[in-house]
Design an enzyme around this catalytic site. Structure first.
Site, mmCIF file in Angstrom:
data_model
loop_
_atom_site.group_PDB
_atom_site.id
_atom_site.type_symbol
_atom_site.label_atom_id
_atom_site.label_comp_id
_atom_site.label_asym_id
_atom_site.label_seq_id
_atom_site.Cartn_x
_atom_site.Cartn_y
_atom_site.Cartn_z
ATOM 1 N N ARG A 20 39.688 34.882 33.676
ATOM 2 C CA ARG A 20 39.798 36.223 34.261
ATOM 3 C C ARG A 20 41.187 36.771 33.996
ATOM 4 O O ARG A 20 42.125 36.507 34.726
ATOM 5 C CB ARG A 20 39.541 36.159 35.770
ATOM 6 C CG ARG A 20 39.686 37.494 36.504
ATOM 7 C CD ARG A 20 39.452 37.313 37.997
ATOM 8 N NE ARG A 20 39.603 38.552 38.730
ATOM 9 C CZ ARG A 20 40.772 38.964 39.267
ATOM 10 N NH1 ARG A 20 41.882 38.233 39.128
ATOM 11 N NH2 ARG A 20 40.839 40.115 39.923
ATOM 12 N N SER A 62 28.803 40.649 40.315
ATOM 13 C CA SER A 62 29.370 40.684 41.670
ATOM 14 C C SER A 62 28.500 41.518 42.587
ATOM 15 O O SER A 62 27.946 42.534 42.163
ATOM 16 C CB SER A 62 30.757 41.326 41.658
ATOM 17 O OG SER A 62 31.644 40.610 40.854
ATOM 18 N N LYS A 106 43.266 40.073 45.542
ATOM 19 C CA LYS A 106 43.144 41.489 45.187
ATOM 20 C C LYS A 106 42.751 42.286 46.421
ATOM 21 O O LYS A 106 42.024 41.791 47.294
ATOM 22 C CB LYS A 106 42.100 41.698 44.079
ATOM 23 C CG LYS A 106 40.709 41.174 44.394
ATOM 24 C CD LYS A 106 39.734 41.339 43.234
ATOM 25 C CE LYS A 106 39.075 42.684 43.204
ATOM 26 N NZ LYS A 106 37.931 42.766 42.263
HETATM 27 C C1 LIG Z 1 32.329 34.344 40.311
HETATM 28 C C2 LIG Z 1 32.961 35.680 40.456
HETATM 29 N N1 LIG Z 1 32.569 36.499 41.470
HETATM 30 C C3 LIG Z 1 33.156 37.713 41.605
HETATM 31 C C4 LIG Z 1 34.140 38.116 40.725
HETATM 32 C C5 LIG Z 1 34.766 39.485 40.836
HETATM 33 O O1 LIG Z 1 34.458 40.144 39.630
HETATM 34 P P1 LIG Z 1 34.672 41.719 39.534
HETATM 35 O O2 LIG Z 1 33.865 42.389 40.586
HETATM 36 O O3 LIG Z 1 34.427 42.116 38.124
HETATM 37 O O4 LIG Z 1 36.213 41.911 39.879
HETATM 38 P P2 LIG Z 1 37.428 41.330 39.021
HETATM 39 O O5 LIG Z 1 37.345 39.829 39.101
HETATM 40 O O6 LIG Z 1 37.217 41.810 37.612
HETATM 41 O O7 LIG Z 1 38.664 41.883 39.677
HETATM 42 C C6 LIG Z 1 34.511 37.261 39.691
HETATM 43 N N2 LIG Z 1 35.474 37.624 38.805
HETATM 44 N N3 LIG Z 1 33.929 36.037 39.571
HETATM 45 C C1 LIG Z 2 38.105 37.843 42.073
HETATM 46 C C2 LIG Z 2 37.460 38.011 43.411
HETATM 47 N N1 LIG Z 2 36.293 38.702 43.564
HETATM 48 C C3 LIG Z 2 35.905 38.742 44.829
HETATM 49 C C4 LIG Z 2 34.684 39.446 45.289
HETATM 50 O O1 LIG Z 2 34.433 39.438 46.515
HETATM 51 O O2 LIG Z 2 33.979 39.988 44.394
HETATM 52 S S1 LIG Z 2 36.961 37.922 45.872
HETATM 53 C C5 LIG Z 2 37.969 37.498 44.580
HETATM 54 C C6 LIG Z 2 39.238 36.746 44.747
HETATM 55 C C7 LIG Z 2 39.012 35.249 44.821
HETATM 56 O O3 LIG Z 2 40.283 34.623 44.922
HETATM 57 P P1 LIG Z 2 40.615 33.542 46.058
HETATM 58 O O4 LIG Z 2 39.695 32.355 45.818
HETATM 59 O O5 LIG Z 2 42.068 33.218 45.802
HETATM 60 O O6 LIG Z 2 40.372 34.202 47.388
#
Ligand SMILES: Cc1ncc(COP(=O)(O)OP(=O)(O)O)c(N)n1
Ligand SMILES: Cc1nc(C(=O)O)sc1CCOP(=O)(O)O
Ligand SMILES: [Mg+2]
Length: 202
Positions: free
Chosen positions: A31, A100, A129
């Site tokens: 990512r 997502s 984020k």
């Molecule tokens: C396994 C997994 N779940 C959710 C996310 C979040 O993806 P997305 O909504 O495209 O947001 P960003 O990661 O691009 O900020 C993910 N990356 N992986």
């Molecule tokens: C990349 C991302 N996507 C989300 C969603 O809810 O779609 S939460 C998330 C962040 C995951 O990081 P951590 O394990 O450090 O909380």
């Protein structure tokens, strides 16, 4: 549908993909949010080579065209990415798709594109984020699983090794995380701890 490995780390470099695949991770997401195409190509190619070497599968977040070009195993897309992605092209090239979801509308939209898994988050608050969604809570994992049946469900957001069993018990098929592994002093060691804790199904 092949079962997803339960341990699903999300990292921002090919080097970490390599280290976690070498440690035993069998599903890793690359990512990278800010990089030019040349760097993305190199990172995806290097991550893919490492996954092939270690028998792992690579998920590429966002960059679906480069994922097709490089031959990645999966693409993960957010809701906002779905409109611009050539989903038939992903299928033609044999890539699997994760989407997502954060509410019932997004779940319905995701199911409409026939993904290979859906993700639900943020289960707990995440520091990675800013998100407009309140934490879903573990209970919503069961709600999502009851709604999607055998379609694999990935839980993400604030998930630590200590919190993971509750997510799996609630119905998640896999747990994805960033901080608990990436911010650990020794990410490969943390990955091995995850794999040990999740058992042979990881
Ligand atoms: C396994 C997994 N779940 C959710 C996310 C979040 O993806 P997305 O909504 O495209 O947001 P960003 O990661 O691009 O900020 C993910 N990356 N992986
Ligand atoms: C990349 C991302 N996507 C989300 C969603 O809810 O779609 S939460 C998330 C962040 C995951 O990081 P951590 O394990 O450090 O909380
Ligand atoms: Mg994305």
């Amino acid at each position: 549908m092949n079962r997803l490995p339960r341990f699903y780390p999300v990292v921002d470099s090919a080097a970490l993909v390599r280290d976690l695949a070498a440690a035993g991770a069998r599903l890793v997401q690359l990512r990278i949010k800010q990089a030019d195409d040349d760097r993305l190509r190199r990172e995806i190619a290097d991550a893919l080579a490492a996954c092939r070497r270690h028998g792992a599968q690579l998920v590429v977040n966002d960059h679906w065209e480069l994922a097709i070009e490089q031959g990645a195993d999966f693409v993960h897309l957010g809701q906002e990415d779905l409109d611009g992605a050539d989903l038939p092209a992903l299928r033609r090239h044999g890539l699997r798709l994760g989407v997502s979801t954060h509410d019932r509308h997004e779940l319905a939209r995701a199911r409409g594109v026939r993904p290979d898994y859906v993700a639900l988050g943020p289960i707990w608050p995440t520091a990675l984020k800013a998100m407009p969604w309140a934490p879903q809570g573990v209970g919503r994992i069961g709600e999502w699983k009851r709604a999607i049946g055998t379609l694999p469900l990935v839980a993400i957001g604030g998930i630590t090794l200590e919190r993971a069993p509750a997510c799996l018990a609630a119905g998640a098929d896999a747990v994805a995380m960033v901080g608990d592994v990436v911010r650990h002093a020794d990410p490969p060691a943390r990955a091995r701890a995850w794999l040990d804790a999740l058992g042979s199904l990881a």
